[in-house]
Structure formats: structure tokens, C-alpha cells
Design a protein around this motif. Structure first.
Motif, PDB file in Angstrom:
ATOM      1  N   LEU A   1       0.829  -1.193   0.000  1.00 35.80           N
ATOM      2  CA  LEU A   1       0.000   0.000   0.000  1.00 35.80           C
ATOM      3  C   LEU A   1       0.869   1.250   0.000  1.00 35.80           C
ATOM      4  O   LEU A   1       1.806   1.353   0.795  1.00 35.80           O
TER       5      LEU A   1
ATOM      6  N   THR B   1      -1.108   7.127   0.043  1.00 38.64           N
ATOM      7  CA  THR B   1      -2.360   7.631  -0.546  1.00 38.64           C
ATOM      8  C   THR B   1      -3.407   6.532  -0.633  1.00 38.64           C
ATOM      9  O   THR B   1      -4.574   6.745  -0.279  1.00 38.64           O
ATOM     10  N   ASP B   2      -3.013   5.360  -1.101  1.00 36.96           N
ATOM     11  CA  ASP B   2      -3.951   4.234  -1.172  1.00 36.96           C
ATOM     12  C   ASP B   2      -4.500   3.906   0.214  1.00 36.96           C
ATOM     13  O   ASP B   2      -5.691   3.636   0.377  1.00 36.96           O
ATOM     14  N   TYR B   3      -3.619   3.906   1.189  1.00 35.79           N
ATOM     15  CA  TYR B   3      -4.001   3.571   2.557  1.00 35.79           C
ATOM     16  C   TYR B   3      -5.044   4.550   3.087  1.00 35.79           C
ATOM     17  O   TYR B   3      -6.082   4.154   3.636  1.00 35.79           O
TER      18      TYR B   3
ATOM     19  N   GLU C   1      -7.051   6.489   1.372  1.00 34.12           N
ATOM     20  CA  GLU C   1      -8.302   6.336   0.629  1.00 34.12           C
ATOM     21  C   GLU C   1      -9.094   5.122   1.109  1.00 34.12           C
ATOM     22  O   GLU C   1     -10.327   5.147   1.162  1.00 34.12           O
ATOM     23  N   LYS C   2      -8.404   4.076   1.499  1.00 36.52           N
ATOM     24  CA  LYS C   2      -9.098   2.895   2.016  1.00 36.52           C
ATOM     25  C   LYS C   2      -9.723   3.178   3.385  1.00 36.52           C
ATOM     26  O   LYS C   2     -10.834   2.711   3.683  1.00 36.52           O
TER      27      LYS C   2
END
Length: 222
Positions: free
Chosen positions: A94, A97-99, A101-102
Motif C-alpha cells: 500500500l 495515498t492508497d491507505y 483512501e481505504k
């Protein structure tokens, strides 16, 4: 987990981060809890966004805690579900940013379970209902291990938010699931939804435990 002081939860996070980083703890951990009333300041500070006097704040009995998370000043209290994932981001593949957003997605889906349509806002990370913030995010990453996390407003008192510019923002409001629905909301049911969506969004399976078991695990990992 019970309603606990912010400093106690911070100490536990620091221990978990070190154990996860050093390989003494083999699995990621997600803490779900509530805090006793506290104002916290992020890396960008936040005392300048306190709009009552420090004397008034002292009289209120609510402490102020400086933390290394991102963001500005906010309030935590009973009735707000706080999530502190201790995750090896590289191991989970991850990006930061992905983290984030999740984490937002977990809160958006949880709100939807209760009939509240929450959404992201480019002005500030977290989740919003119109111009009112329903859930906040403030994280830190130490040698690839994330900690701190999200705060989701369920049925807490909003009065202390009126003493600050929440998250350092002017002209915004703060809301709760209970306020949006104009009826009581079960924290137990919100916890259940958050666990469910954390598992589906992050594609993990969570095994339930309690704070005493975590502390025993940390002692064995020394």
C-alpha cells in the motif's frame, strides 16, 4: 476495547509499531476504541486554532496532547469510534495515498449502512456530509509502519468542537451519525460495520482480541 486515555493508547501504539518493525510481532494490528475527552494536535500544531482561552480549557478539565500524526487540532471523546491500524505498508503493498483512501472508504461504507451518505472532500481528508465533517484521518508512518488512523463520529458530544477550528479549517461544521439520523445509534453496531468493511476494503481477516491480550503478546515478544 474500553474507553481509554489518549496517552495510554499512544503508548500501546508505539510499542506495537516497534514490535512490528523489528519483526517481534508477526501480524498487523487494528485497535478500535474510544477515548476519554482530549484535544490532540498534529504535526502542523493547532493551538492557534483554539478559539477559547487556555484558562477556559484548563477549567474544562480536557487535556491537550501533542501527537506526531498528520493534521491539525481535533477532539476525541466517548461516542467517537477511533481506529488505529498498525500496518506494515510495504508488506501490505500500500502507498500512503492508497491507505488513506481505504480508511475513507471504510467510513463511507459504514455511514451508508446507517442510511447516511458520506463522501470525500478535496478540501481535507476524511469523510463529510455536505459541509460537516463526519470522520477524520490523521496518520503517521515510522520506518514503513503506519499508526494513528481515523476517528468516526457516532454519538459524541459536539460542544468541544465549538471551541476550536476543527482540523484547522474555518467555516465548517462537525456532525455525527446520531445527529444526521436524529435518533440514537448503537456503537456496538458501528463497530461491527467498521470491522466488516475494514476486512473487505483491505482484503484481510481480523481476529478479535482485547488490550490485555495485546499487552501479554508484547511482553512475550520482548
Amino acid at each position: 476495547m474500553p474507553v481509554i486515555e489518549y496517552g495510554e493508547a499512544w503508548d500501546l501504539q508505539v510499542e506495537l509499531v516497534a514490535a512490528r518493525r523489528d519483526g517481534r510481532l508477526e501480524r498487523d494490528v487494528v485497535l478500535l476504541l474510544e477515548h476519554l475527552p482530549v484535544f490532540t494536535l498534529g504535526r502542523r500544531g493547532g493551538l492557534e486554532n483554539l478559539i477559547v482561552s487556555e484558562a477556559f480549557l484548563k477549567e474544562s478539565g480536557i487535556p491537550v496532547f501533542h501527537a506526531e500524526r498528520g493534521g491539525n487540532i481535533t477532539f476525541h471523546g466517548p461516542g467517537q469510534l477511533v481506529g488505529y491500524p498498525i500496518i506494515n505498508l510495504q508488506g501490505a503493498r500500500l502507498s500512503v495515498t492508497d491507505y488513506v483512501e481505504k480508511l475513507e472508504e471504510v467510513m463511507i461504507r459504514t455511514a451508508a449502512d446507517f442510511g447516511v451518505q458520506a463522501e470525500r472532500n478535496p478540501m481535507n481528508r476524511g469523510v463529510w456530509v455536505s459541509n460537516n465533517k463526519l470522520g477524520s484521518i490523521g496518520i503517521a508512518v515510522r520506518r514503513g509502519i503506519c499508526f494513528h488512523g481515523f476517528a468516526f463520529n457516532v454519538n459524541l458530544s459536539l460542544e468541544p468542537f465549538g471551541w476550536i477550528n476543527p482540523c484547522g479549517l474555518h467555516g465548517i461544521g462537525v456532525t455525527t451519525l446520531e445527529q444526521e439520523l436524529l435518533q440514537s445509534v448503537s456503537m456496538k453496531q458501528v463497530r461491527k460495520s467498521v470491522r466488516q468493511y475494514f476486512q473487505s476494503v483491505f482484503k484481510v481477516e481480523l481476529a478479535m482480541t482485547d488490550i490485555s491480550e495485546l499487552q501479554r503478546l508484547l511482553k512475550r515478544a520482548v
